[in-house]
Design a protein around this motif. Structure first.
Motif, PDB file in Angstrom:
ATOM      1  N   ARG A 215       0.960  -1.224   0.042  1.00 25.50           N
ATOM      2  CA  ARG A 215       0.129   0.014  -0.060  1.00 25.50           C
ATOM      3  C   ARG A 215       0.889   1.251   0.046  1.00 25.50           C
ATOM      4  N   ASN A 216       0.674   1.916  -1.009  1.00 18.75           N
ATOM      5  CA  ASN A 216       1.625   3.138  -1.117  1.00 18.75           C
ATOM      6  C   ASN A 216       1.079   4.642  -1.651  1.00 18.75           C
ATOM      7  N   VAL A 217       1.160   5.574  -0.937  1.00 25.26           N
ATOM      8  CA  VAL A 217       0.572   6.761  -1.125  1.00 25.26           C
ATOM      9  C   VAL A 217       0.968   7.318  -2.631  1.00 25.26           C
ATOM     10  N   ARG A 218       2.297   7.208  -2.858  1.00 23.17           N
ATOM     11  CA  ARG A 218       2.634   7.542  -4.294  1.00 23.17           C
ATOM     12  C   ARG A 218       1.990   7.001  -5.282  1.00 23.17           C
ATOM     13  N   LEU A 219       1.853   5.712  -5.173  1.00 23.18           N
ATOM     14  CA  LEU A 219       1.170   4.734  -6.364  1.00 23.18           C
ATOM     15  C   LEU A 219      -0.216   5.288  -6.303  1.00 23.18           C
ATOM     16  N   ALA A 220      -0.905   5.742  -5.476  1.00 21.44           N
ATOM     17  CA  ALA A 220      -2.191   6.218  -5.275  1.00 21.44           C
ATOM     18  C   ALA A 220      -2.423   7.543  -6.045  1.00 21.44           C
ATOM     19  N   GLU A 221      -1.487   8.264  -5.801  1.00 23.25           N
ATOM     20  CA  GLU A 221      -1.431   9.582  -6.344  1.00 23.25           C
ATOM     21  C   GLU A 221      -1.068   9.650  -7.925  1.00 23.25           C
ATOM     22  N   ALA A 222      -0.284   8.999  -8.422  1.00 24.70           N
ATOM     23  CA  ALA A 222       0.276   9.124  -9.736  1.00 24.70           C
ATOM     24  C   ALA A 222      -0.778   9.178 -10.795  1.00 24.70           C
ATOM     25  N   PRO A 223      -1.822   8.289 -10.815  1.00 23.28           N
ATOM     26  CA  PRO A 223      -2.961   8.324 -11.663  1.00 23.28           C
ATOM     27  C   PRO A 223      -3.745   9.755 -11.972  1.00 23.28           C
ATOM     28  N   SER A 224      -3.775  10.534 -10.844  1.00 23.92           N
ATOM     29  CA  SER A 224      -4.578  11.769 -10.861  1.00 23.92           C
ATOM     30  C   SER A 224      -3.613  12.789 -11.429  1.00 23.92           C
ATOM     31  N   HIS A 225      -2.167  12.443 -11.901  1.00 22.15           N
ATOM     32  CA  HIS A 225      -1.436  13.225 -12.328  1.00 22.15           C
ATOM     33  C   HIS A 225      -1.348  12.791 -13.996  1.00 22.15           C
ATOM     34  N   GLY A 226      -1.833  11.739 -14.324  1.00 22.53           N
ATOM     35  CA  GLY A 226      -1.895  10.992 -15.529  1.00 22.53           C
ATOM     36  C   GLY A 226      -0.471  10.655 -15.963  1.00 22.53           C
ATOM     37  N   ILE A 229       3.729   5.324 -12.165  1.00 21.34           N
ATOM     38  CA  ILE A 229       4.866   5.361 -11.087  1.00 21.34           C
ATOM     39  C   ILE A 229       6.205   5.617 -11.437  1.00 21.34           C
ATOM     40  N   GLU A 230       6.458   5.214 -12.529  1.00 22.45           N
ATOM     41  CA  GLU A 230       8.166   5.344 -12.894  1.00 22.45           C
ATOM     42  C   GLU A 230       8.212   6.918 -13.269  1.00 22.45           C
ATOM     43  N   GLU A 231       7.359   7.721 -13.856  1.00 25.92           N
ATOM     44  CA  GLU A 231       7.425   9.043 -14.193  1.00 25.92           C
ATOM     45  C   GLU A 231       7.119   9.789 -12.797  1.00 25.92           C
ATOM     46  N   TYR A 232       6.276   9.563 -12.032  1.00 30.17           N
ATOM     47  CA  TYR A 232       5.777  10.038 -10.784  1.00 30.17           C
ATOM     48  C   TYR A 232       6.844  10.174  -9.759  1.00 30.17           C
ATOM     49  N   ASP A 233       7.389   9.171  -9.356  1.00 34.05           N
ATOM     50  CA  ASP A 233       8.313   8.864  -8.304  1.00 34.05           C
ATOM     51  C   ASP A 233       8.918   7.446  -8.468  1.00 34.05           C
ATOM     52  N   ASP A 234      10.044   7.334  -9.426  1.00 36.08           N
ATOM     53  CA  ASP A 234      10.652   6.088  -9.493  1.00 36.08           C
ATOM     54  C   ASP A 234      11.372   5.551  -8.436  1.00 36.08           C
ATOM     55  N   LYS A 235      11.417   6.606  -7.215  1.00 37.49           N
ATOM     56  CA  LYS A 235      12.218   5.768  -6.182  1.00 37.49           C
ATOM     57  C   LYS A 235      11.325   5.545  -5.012  1.00 37.49           C
ATOM     58  N   SER A 236      10.030   5.477  -5.334  1.00 39.91           N
ATOM     59  CA  SER A 236       9.002   5.114  -4.287  1.00 39.91           C
ATOM     60  C   SER A 236       9.069   3.541  -4.195  1.00 39.91           C
ATOM     61  N   LYS A 237       8.500   3.097  -3.134  1.00 40.12           N
ATOM     62  CA  LYS A 237       8.367   1.651  -2.738  1.00 40.12           C
ATOM     63  C   LYS A 237       7.494   1.001  -3.801  1.00 40.12           C
ATOM     64  N   GLY A 238       6.276   1.845  -4.172  1.00 36.01           N
ATOM     65  CA  GLY A 238       5.455   1.205  -5.248  1.00 36.01           C
ATOM     66  C   GLY A 238       6.271   1.217  -6.529  1.00 36.01           C
ATOM     67  N   ALA A 239       7.131   1.955  -7.099  1.00 32.18           N
ATOM     68  CA  ALA A 239       7.748   1.828  -8.209  1.00 32.18           C
ATOM     69  C   ALA A 239       8.859   0.805  -8.035  1.00 32.18           C
ATOM     70  N   LEU A 240       9.457   0.597  -7.186  1.00 34.95           N
ATOM     71  CA  LEU A 240      10.422  -0.476  -6.972  1.00 34.95           C
ATOM     72  C   LEU A 240       9.955  -2.031  -6.806  1.00 34.95           C
ATOM     73  N   SER A 241       8.529  -1.981  -6.575  1.00 38.19           N
ATOM     74  CA  SER A 241       7.990  -3.269  -6.353  1.00 38.19           C
ATOM     75  C   SER A 241       7.463  -3.502  -7.743  1.00 38.19           C
ATOM     76  N   TYR A 242       7.008  -2.666  -8.460  1.00 41.52           N
ATOM     77  CA  TYR A 242       6.528  -2.957  -9.897  1.00 41.52           C
ATOM     78  C   TYR A 242       7.599  -3.262 -10.927  1.00 41.52           C
ATOM     79  N   PHE A 243       8.811  -2.659 -10.629  1.00 39.31           N
ATOM     80  CA  PHE A 243       9.941  -2.876 -11.377  1.00 39.31           C
ATOM     81  C   PHE A 243      10.442  -4.276 -11.134  1.00 39.31           C
ATOM     82  N   ASN A 244      10.423  -4.780 -10.038  1.00 38.37           N
ATOM     83  CA  ASN A 244      10.794  -6.179  -9.399  1.00 38.37           C
ATOM     84  C   ASN A 244       9.698  -7.118  -9.931  1.00 38.37           C
TER      85      ASN A 244
END
Length: 258
Positions: A215-226, A229-244
Motif C-alpha cells: 500500500r503506497n501513497v505515491r502509487l495512489a497519487e500517480a494516476p491523478s497526474h496522468g 509511477i515510474e514518471e511520478y516517483d521512480d524511487k518510491s516503494k511502489g515503483a521499485l515493487s512494480y519494477f521487481n
C-alpha cells in the motif's frame, strides 16, 4: 510470438488498473515491445497514461463494434516500446451491442489477429465484471493475471472468477491458463495482510508472485497526474515493487518457455 495477458478480477478496487499500467511500463523499459489494451469503460488506464478521453478519434469500442482496425486505434505513450488501445465510457454500450453481432465472444480476438507478432506482450485491463467484454478478453488471451488485495474478503469471488476462466477455457479457449497472482495493497503493519498472503499462497501455491505490491501513497497519487509511477516517483516503494514484479514476470515466462 505475442503473449496476450488479461489482467482480471471481477472485484473492483484490487489494484487491477494500477498493475496493468505499471507492470506494462516496466516490461517496456526492460526492452520488450508492449501493447496495453484498455477494455474497461471507465478508461482509467487511458487517463493513467495522460491521454484525454474526450479527445479520442477512435477507441476500443470502434474496434469491437464498428470493426475499425487496430492500426487506426493504437496510440503512442510516452515510452518508446509501449503503445495503447484507449477506451472511454462509450465502451459500456458494447456490452449490449456485441450480443447482436456475429462471433460475439471473439470480437477482440479477431481484432488482434493482424497485429500479433508485432508486440512481445499485449496486456488487457478488463472491466471489474463478468460480462461480454471480459469474456472477449479471456477468449483472446493466452493467460490471466489476477491481482488480489491483501484485505478482508480477498478470496471472496475468486472461486466465481475461476469458474468463469474454466468456462471460457472449456468453450472458447482451450489454452487459457493462470499466468500468476499479484498480491496488492500489502500493509506489513497488519496481521490481516500477513494472513491474506498465507491464505492466497495456500490456495494458488506456486502461481503467486514473490514480489508483493505495498500500500503506497505515491502509487495512489500517480494516476491523478496522468502519470505512471515510474514518471511520478521512480524511487518510491511502489515503483521499485512494480519494477521487481516486471523482472519476475519476464523471468517466470522465460522459465516456462524453455
Amino acid at each position: 510470438m505475442t503473449r496476450v495477458v488479461s489482467v482480471f478480477n471481477q472485484k473492483g478496487g484490487v489494484g487491477k488498473t494500477t498493475t496493468n499500467i505499471n507492470l506494462s511500463t516496466y516490461i517496456s523499459i526492460l526492452g520488450y515491445k508492449v501493447l496495453v489494451v484498455d477494455a474497461d469503460p471507465q478508461g482509467n488506464t487511458t487517463s493513467g497514461f495522460g491521454i484525454q478521453k474526450d479527445k479520442l478519434e477512435n477507441t476500443l469500442y470502434d474496434g469491437m463494434v464498428n470493426e475499425v482496425i487496430l492500426e487506426d486505434i493504437i496510440l503512442k505513450t510516452g515510452y518508446d516500446n509501449l503503445d495503447i488501445v484507449p477506451s472511454d465510457p462509450s465502451l459500456a454500450g458494447a456490452e449490449v451491442e456485441i450480443n447482436a453481432l456475429s462471433q460475439k465472444e471473439l470480437r477482440l480476438k479477431n481484432l488482434f489477429e493482424p497485429i500479433l507478432g508485432r508486440y512481445d506482450y499485449i496486456f488487457i485491463d478488463c472491466p471489474p465484471s463478468l460480462g461480454m467484454i471480459s469474456i472477449n478478453a479471456l477468449a483472446a488471451s493466452d493467460s490471466v493475471l489476477i491481482p488480489i488485495q491483501c484485505e478482508y474478503y480477498a478470496l471472496e469471488g475468486v472461486s466465481q472468477l475461476m469458474n468463469t476462466v474454466n468456462l471460457v477455457k472449456r468453450s472458447l479457449n482451450n489454452d487459457l491458463e493462470i499466468e500468476g497472482i499479484v498480491l496488492t495493497m500489502f500493509d506489513a503493519r497488519t496481521n490481516l495482510s500477513l494472513q491474506v498472503v498465507d491464505e492466497v499462497c495456500r490456495y494458488f501455491r506456486e502461481k503467486v508472485y514473490k514480489t508483493i505490491i505495498p500500500r503506497n501513497v505515491r502509487l495512489a497519487e500517480a494516476p491523478s497526474h496522468g502519470q505512471t509511477i515510474e514518471e511520478y516517483d521512480d524511487k518510491s516503494k511502489g515503483a521499485l515493487s512494480y519494477f521487481n514484479l516486471a523482472k519476475e514476470f519476464i523471468e517466470k515466462g522465460n522459465r516456462v518457455s524453455e
